[in-house]
Design a protein around this motif. Structure first.
Motif, short mmCIF file in Angstrom:
data_model
loop_
_atom_site.label_atom_id
_atom_site.label_comp_id
_atom_site.label_asym_id
_atom_site.label_seq_id
_atom_site.Cartn_x
_atom_site.Cartn_y
_atom_site.Cartn_z
N LYS A 105 0.85 -1.19 0.00
CA LYS A 105 0.00 0.00 0.00
C LYS A 105 0.89 1.25 0.00
CE LYS A 105 -3.60 -2.41 2.62
NZ LYS A 105 -4.31 -2.49 3.91
N GLU A 106 0.37 2.32 -0.59
CA GLU A 106 1.19 3.52 -0.79
C GLU A 106 1.75 4.07 0.53
OE1 GLU A 106 1.06 7.79 -3.17
OE2 GLU A 106 -0.76 6.60 -2.93
N TYR A 107 0.92 4.11 1.58
CA TYR A 107 1.40 4.67 2.84
C TYR A 107 2.45 3.77 3.48
CZ TYR A 107 -1.47 1.45 5.65
OH TYR A 107 -2.03 0.33 6.24
N VAL A 108 2.36 2.44 3.24
CA VAL A 108 3.38 1.52 3.74
C VAL A 108 4.69 1.76 3.01
CG1 VAL A 108 4.06 -0.90 3.95
CG2 VAL A 108 1.71 -0.22 4.46
N ARG A 109 4.62 1.88 1.68
CA ARG A 109 5.83 2.13 0.90
C ARG A 109 6.48 3.44 1.28
NH1 ARG A 109 6.50 5.14 -3.38
NH2 ARG A 109 4.26 5.24 -3.85
N HIS A 110 5.68 4.50 1.46
CA HIS A 110 6.25 5.79 1.87
C HIS A 110 6.94 5.66 3.23
CE1 HIS A 110 5.04 8.23 -1.41
NE2 HIS A 110 3.74 8.15 -1.20
N SER A 111 6.36 4.91 4.14
CA SER A 111 6.97 4.70 5.45
C SER A 111 8.30 3.96 5.31
CB SER A 111 6.01 3.91 6.34
OG SER A 111 6.61 3.62 7.59
N GLU B 203 10.23 3.92 2.66
CA GLU B 203 11.19 4.81 2.00
C GLU B 203 11.79 5.80 3.00
OE1 GLU B 203 9.34 4.94 -2.54
OE2 GLU B 203 8.90 6.54 -1.12
N GLN B 204 10.95 6.34 3.88
CA GLN B 204 11.41 7.35 4.82
C GLN B 204 12.23 6.75 5.95
OE1 GLN B 204 11.04 10.64 4.41
NE2 GLN B 204 12.28 10.98 6.24
N LEU B 205 11.69 5.71 6.60
CA LEU B 205 12.31 5.17 7.81
C LEU B 205 13.43 4.18 7.54
CD1 LEU B 205 9.06 4.66 9.93
CD2 LEU B 205 10.68 6.56 10.01
N ILE B 206 13.41 3.54 6.37
CA ILE B 206 14.47 2.59 6.03
C ILE B 206 15.36 3.15 4.92
CG2 ILE B 206 14.99 0.27 5.19
CD1 ILE B 206 12.34 -0.67 6.38
N GLY B 207 14.74 3.48 3.76
CA GLY B 207 15.53 3.94 2.63
C GLY B 207 16.31 5.21 2.89
N GLN B 208 15.63 6.27 3.33
CA GLN B 208 16.31 7.54 3.56
C GLN B 208 17.29 7.45 4.73
OE1 GLN B 208 16.37 9.87 1.54
NE2 GLN B 208 14.45 10.02 0.42
N SER B 209 16.93 6.71 5.76
CA SER B 209 17.85 6.54 6.90
C SER B 209 19.10 5.80 6.45
CB SER B 209 17.15 5.76 8.02
OG SER B 209 16.06 6.49 8.53
#
Length: 223
Positions: free
Chosen positions: A87-93, A95-101
């Motif tokens: 789901k989009e909100y899961v993917r955004h989470s 991306e932010q909390l794992i990918g960007q970190s």
């Protein structure tokens, strides 16, 4: 990785056939008794307790950043850090909390250019290997490059098995995908590709017929 309640069937699929179902059930019950996970109210779904999720996310980011810098992917190969089909909100989470970190850690270790160089080196190492040997590695690297650069222009993705990569709304001009295999990826709604091309007899015009039935005509420069 999963930021919401996950069905038991999805957990089994993620773990693979190498882990017997009985062991999964025993492990889930043990975690539940120790209040490390919570169970959904209506059906067998499971999620980490928030404080445990935060702690394990930090551990994951640290471990994967070291793998990338050392050129020895393990977790990066076995798990999708960003799930393109979620789901989009899961993917955004993710991306932010794992990918960007993760990218922040890589920048601290080698700068933005160093981070990109390491990811491209990993892609080169996977290129041409059997799909099973590549695992989620190329998909993870592509997602991280997308988050790092903001686009995928000019990359060589040929010969790669790309899983769980989010490619919708991403610029990818001049990117080679020759011989690449895609599975569980998010593509643009309109994925147009040329079915045939032809050059006029005088060499002045180039025509291309697309998969949508559209015909495009170009005036060849220098003619």
């Amino acid at each position: 990785l999963n930021r919401e309640l996950v069905p038991f069937s999805a957990l089994r699929a993620d773990l693979g056939e190498a882990v017997p179902q009985r062991e999964v059930l025993v492990a889930l019950e043990s975690l539940r008794r120790r209040m490390l996970i919570e169970r959904g109210p209506d059906r067998p779904t499971f999620a980490l307790q928030p404080v445990i999720l935060e702690f394990l996310t930090d551990q994951l980011v640290e471990a994967v950043s070291q793998e990338i810098m050392n050129g020895q992917p393990n977790v990066l190969h076995r798990h999708a850090l960003v799930q393109a089909t979620a789901k989009e909100y899961v993917r955004h989470s993710q991306e932010q909390l794992i990918g960007q970190s993760l990218l922040e850690q890589l920048r601290m270790m080698g700068g933005a250019d160093g981070a990109q160089e390491r990811l491209l080196e990993l892609l080169e190492g996977w290129r041409g290997q059997a799909e099973r040997a590549q695992g989620y590695g190329p998909g993870n690297a592509v997602n991280l490059l997308r988050l790092l650069r903001g686009d995928l222009r000019g990359l060589d993705l040929s010969g790669l098995a790309i899983r769980q990569a989010y490619l919708a709304e991403v610029e990818a001009q001049d990117t080679s995908m020759a011989g690449a295999q895609f599975s569980e990826v998010a593509l643009p709604e309109s994925f147009i590709y040329p079915m045939s091309v032809a050059l006029s007899a005088d060499g002045q015009f180039l025509a291309a017929g697309a998969s949508t039935g559209d015909l495009t005509l170009w005036n060849v420069p220098g003619r």
